[in-house]
Scaffold this motif. Structure first.
Motif, PDB file in Angstrom:
ATOM      1  N   GLN A 184      -3.896   3.395  10.817  1.00 33.87           N
ATOM      2  CA  GLN A 184      -5.312   3.634  10.543  1.00 33.87           C
ATOM      3  C   GLN A 184      -5.561   3.794   9.043  1.00 33.87           C
ATOM      4  N   GLN A 185      -4.634   4.453   8.350  1.00 34.89           N
ATOM      5  CA  GLN A 185      -4.773   4.581   6.892  1.00 34.89           C
ATOM      6  C   GLN A 185      -4.779   3.202   6.229  1.00 34.89           C
ATOM      7  N   PHE A 241      -7.757   4.949  -6.980  1.00 30.88           N
ATOM      8  CA  PHE A 241      -8.916   4.165  -6.542  1.00 30.88           C
ATOM      9  C   PHE A 241      -9.058   2.919  -7.414  1.00 30.88           C
ATOM     10  N   TYR A 242      -8.847   3.093  -8.711  1.00 35.51           N
ATOM     11  CA  TYR A 242      -8.938   1.953  -9.634  1.00 35.51           C
ATOM     12  C   TYR A 242      -7.883   0.903  -9.309  1.00 35.51           C
ATOM     13  N   GLN A 243      -6.657   1.342  -9.074  1.00 37.68           N
ATOM     14  CA  GLN A 243      -5.583   0.400  -8.764  1.00 37.68           C
ATOM     15  C   GLN A 243      -5.837  -0.338  -7.456  1.00 37.68           C
ATOM     16  N   LEU A 244      -6.510   0.314  -6.546  1.00 42.75           N
ATOM     17  CA  LEU A 244      -6.780  -0.294  -5.238  1.00 42.75           C
ATOM     18  C   LEU A 244      -7.964  -1.245  -5.297  1.00 42.75           C
ATOM     19  N   THR A 245      -9.019  -0.850  -6.037  1.00 42.43           N
ATOM     20  CA  THR A 245     -10.291  -1.578  -5.946  1.00 42.43           C
ATOM     21  C   THR A 245     -10.667  -2.347  -7.202  1.00 42.43           C
ATOM     22  N   LEU A 296       0.820  -1.215   0.000  1.00 45.80           N
ATOM     23  CA  LEU A 296       0.000   0.000   0.000  1.00 45.80           C
ATOM     24  C   LEU A 296       0.855   1.267   0.000  1.00 45.80           C
ATOM     25  N   SER A 297       2.142   1.138  -0.189  1.00 47.63           N
ATOM     26  CA  SER A 297       3.027   2.289  -0.092  1.00 47.63           C
ATOM     27  C   SER A 297       2.714   3.400  -1.102  1.00 47.63           C
ATOM     28  N   PRO A 298       2.293   3.104  -2.340  1.00 42.80           N
ATOM     29  CA  PRO A 298       1.968   4.221  -3.242  1.00 42.80           C
ATOM     30  C   PRO A 298       0.843   5.101  -2.713  1.00 42.80           C
ATOM     31  N   TRP A 299      -0.174   4.498  -2.102  1.00 46.79           N
ATOM     32  CA  TRP A 299      -1.293   5.275  -1.562  1.00 46.79           C
ATOM     33  C   TRP A 299      -0.845   6.060  -0.328  1.00 46.79           C
ATOM     34  N   LEU A 300      -0.055   5.406   0.514  1.00 46.83           N
ATOM     35  CA  LEU A 300       0.428   6.087   1.718  1.00 46.83           C
ATOM     36  C   LEU A 300       1.339   7.252   1.361  1.00 46.83           C
ATOM     37  N   SER A 301       2.074   7.121   0.272  1.00 43.69           N
ATOM     38  CA  SER A 301       2.971   8.185  -0.173  1.00 43.69           C
ATOM     39  C   SER A 301       2.190   9.376  -0.708  1.00 43.69           C
ATOM     40  N   GLU A 302       1.189   9.112  -1.543  1.00 45.02           N
ATOM     41  CA  GLU A 302       0.419  10.215  -2.131  1.00 45.02           C
ATOM     42  C   GLU A 302      -0.474  10.890  -1.091  1.00 45.02           C
ATOM     43  N   PHE A 303      -1.153  10.092  -0.264  1.00 44.38           N
ATOM     44  CA  PHE A 303      -2.109  10.664   0.674  1.00 44.38           C
ATOM     45  C   PHE A 303      -1.430  11.001   1.998  1.00 44.38           C
TER      46      PHE A 303
END
Length: 559
Positions: free
Chosen positions: A36-37, A77-81, A20-27
């Motif tokens: 929690q994220q 969102f697409y890459q995650l879901t 999940l590092s790409p999402w944690l990096s951007e957000f």
């Protein structure tokens, strides 16, 4: 650069099931800690499994916040879901037209809309909008984020119907505030000149009298600063659909046309329309409304006079888009009514309204109030764009779209989005350390949103039963005064009569307990003798000007 790197990463990404590092990096930053994220991100991934492979369509108006959603959040969102989102950006008018078309025809053009909460009066009377409260209890229960935390949203009151049902989920919001050149106001020579001419300090105007004096001062007395012609006021007056927003977005409320009450006055406030219970009852004084009242005529007359006397001559032929960039040129001293959605655009270091360090030479503050304004009334306008689902959208598509909407406002994403678009929706973001630390570069935006003052800035309310149908009247009539020079009292009288006829038509066309029901016309003087709006003409509509230093104003904002 950050967004570019994300784009490159997406081109090569196939699956990030565990990383999940790409999402944690951007957000980042986020109001959540990383653990929690990760929990929220994993919830989205799990909840979205039944919808993988779907493509949903969303549409919103074209502002920085939605641009970030469409180009960064939707791909992530697409890459995650596995749910692909075509997030279309368009003009506000076009979004409203497409929403209305789906409501009228029942054809599913888009799966979800970011619709202004100004439409709430029409939404709850239409029976075409999905109640999110009911949806979260029933068909949407399994796809409702456990940590959504509705109490953390600052705009929920604007998107809830009279029965307590949440119809829209706030996605971004911004206020209209007074904007001024603090560097000019702080110049000792200009302060002394103003004091000598008007007998009080050159500072933030508290009432319209002071705003008018300051406008006159810069346009007619100062005239030039550093060899450049300057103006004490900016506005626009072209007979164009955007002219309606200029006036209907609380201009009359700021003048004090309506009644006391928050988020909207009752029984009379927005657009001068009187409510009888939950039913609009008329806009003209003959029916208890205030659209042609002395306060409304005072408001529009000031708008026309200031535009002609104090703004650049070309402003009279400008529309919203053409006028928006004028203050960035560095020749305007103040503007009574400026949208904070454009804060980011006015913070570029190469503009003449920022200093050598790129910090703003301007400030925003609460707009001054007109002569009819009373404590307890709204003080300005707040635009709230909110996720809206229609009943005509198939349930499975509603569920997938609801996941996307929540992802955009989740605590994992929300603070980072706020830092990009500067349109805050969550209390946790507003009070966060990262947002607070940007106060110096945002010219008062942080202080406003962290204060109790923001509660007096509210959108169009429930007494406007059909925003698209009624809003088209505004620009056509106001344009006759601003662009064609017709007398304001005549124009407002005819606007009020037309608004009454439109309300009558809407009442005949809609079958709802709160549909418009016009009350019998009476002598206007009977209504003027009643307490509250419509209010009789004041003997003196220009009391002495009042100003306050910015530092004192900031103290008053403190909770």
């Amino acid at each position: 650069m950050r967004i570019a790197l994300i784009g490159l990463w997406l081109l090569h990404a196939t699956s990030y099931a565990d990383d999940l590092s790409p999402w944690l990096s951007e957000f980042s930053p986020s109001s959540l800690n990383q653990t929690q994220q990760i929990e929220e991100l994993r919830w989205f991934k799990q909840a979205a499994q039944p919808y993988q492979g779907m493509t949903i369509r969303a549409i919103s108006e074209r502002i920085n916040t939605h641009w970030y959603e469409a180009t960064v959040i939707a791909p992530l969102f697409y890459q995650l879901t596995g749910i692909k989102v075509i997030h279309e950006l368009s003009s506000e008018d076009d979004v409203v037209k497409k929403l209305q078309s789906q409501m009228d025809l029942g054809t599913n053009f888009y799966d979800i809309y970011v619709s202004d909460s100004d439409l709430i009066g029409g939404h709850f009377r239409s029976d075409k909008i999905l109640s999110l409260s009911q949806f979260m209890r029933q068909q949407g229960q399994a796809v409702t984020l456990p940590s959504l935390d509705l109490n953390d949203f600052i705009g929920i009151a604007f998107t809830t119907d009279p029965y307590g049902e949440l119809l829209q989920l706030p996605d971004q919001q911004f206020a209209n505030l007074y904007w001024y050149r603090q560097d000019w106001f702080n110049r000792p020579d200009l302060q002394a000149q103003f004091q000598a001419l008007y007998g009080y300090a050159l500072a933030v105007p508290i009432n319209w009298s002071a705003y008018e004096d300051i406008a006159e001062f810069f346009t007619e007395h100062v005239k030039q600063i550093d060899g450049k012609t300057v103006y004490g006021h900016m506005d626009y007056g072209k007979q164009d659909p955007s002219l309606g927003w200029r006036i209907s977005d609380a201009w009359l409320s700021m003048a004090g046309m309506g009644d006391v009450g928050l988020p909207n006055g009752f029984p009379v406030d927005e657009w001068g329309i009187r409510s009888n219970g939950c039913s609009p009852a008329g806009a003209s004084m003959k029916r208890g409304g205030a659209l042609d009242s002395p306060a409304a005529i005072y408001a529009v007359q000031k708008y026309v006079d200031w535009l002609k006397r104090f703004a650049p001559p070309e402003a009279q032929k400008m529309n919203f888009s053409e006028a928006g960039a004028e203050i960035a040129k560095g020749h305007i001293a103040q503007q009574i009514f400026w949208y904070t959605a454009f804060t980011a655009d006015l913070s570029h270091p190469d503009l003449p309204i920022t200093d050598a360090q790129g910090l703003p030479l301007w400030r925003v503050a609460p707009s001054p109030r007109g002569a009819y304004w009373q404590p307890g009334m709204k003080s300005g306008y707040q635009d709230v764009g909110a996720w809206t689902l229609l009943k005509s959208t198939p349930v499975k598509r509603q569920q997938a779209a609801w996941l996307y909407a929540q992802f955009n406002v989740s605590k994992t994403v929300s603070l980072r989005k706020t830092m990009v678009g500067l349109t805050p929706i969550r209390q946790s973001d507003i009070m966060s350390t990262p947002f607070t630390q940007r106060a110096k570069e945002l010219g008062g935006l942080v202080e406003f949103y962290q204060s109790k003052a923001r509660n007096e800035w509210t959108p169009t309310g429930l007494n406007v039963p059909n925003y698209p149908e009624l809003s088209k009247l505004w620009w056509q009539f106001i344009g006759r005064a601003s662009d064609q020079g017709e007398a304001v009292p005549l124009v407002m009288h005819e606007l009020a009569q037309s608004m009454d006829l439109a309300l009558l038509k809407i009442g005949h066309e809609t079958q709802h307990a709160c549909s418009p029901k016009l009350i019998t016309a009476q002598d206007e003087n009977l209504w003027l003798a009643h307490p509250g709006a419509p209010k009789p003409k004041l003997d003196n509509e220009k009391p002495k000007g009042k100003t306050l230093s910015y530092s004192e104003l900031i103290k008053q904002w403190q909770p």
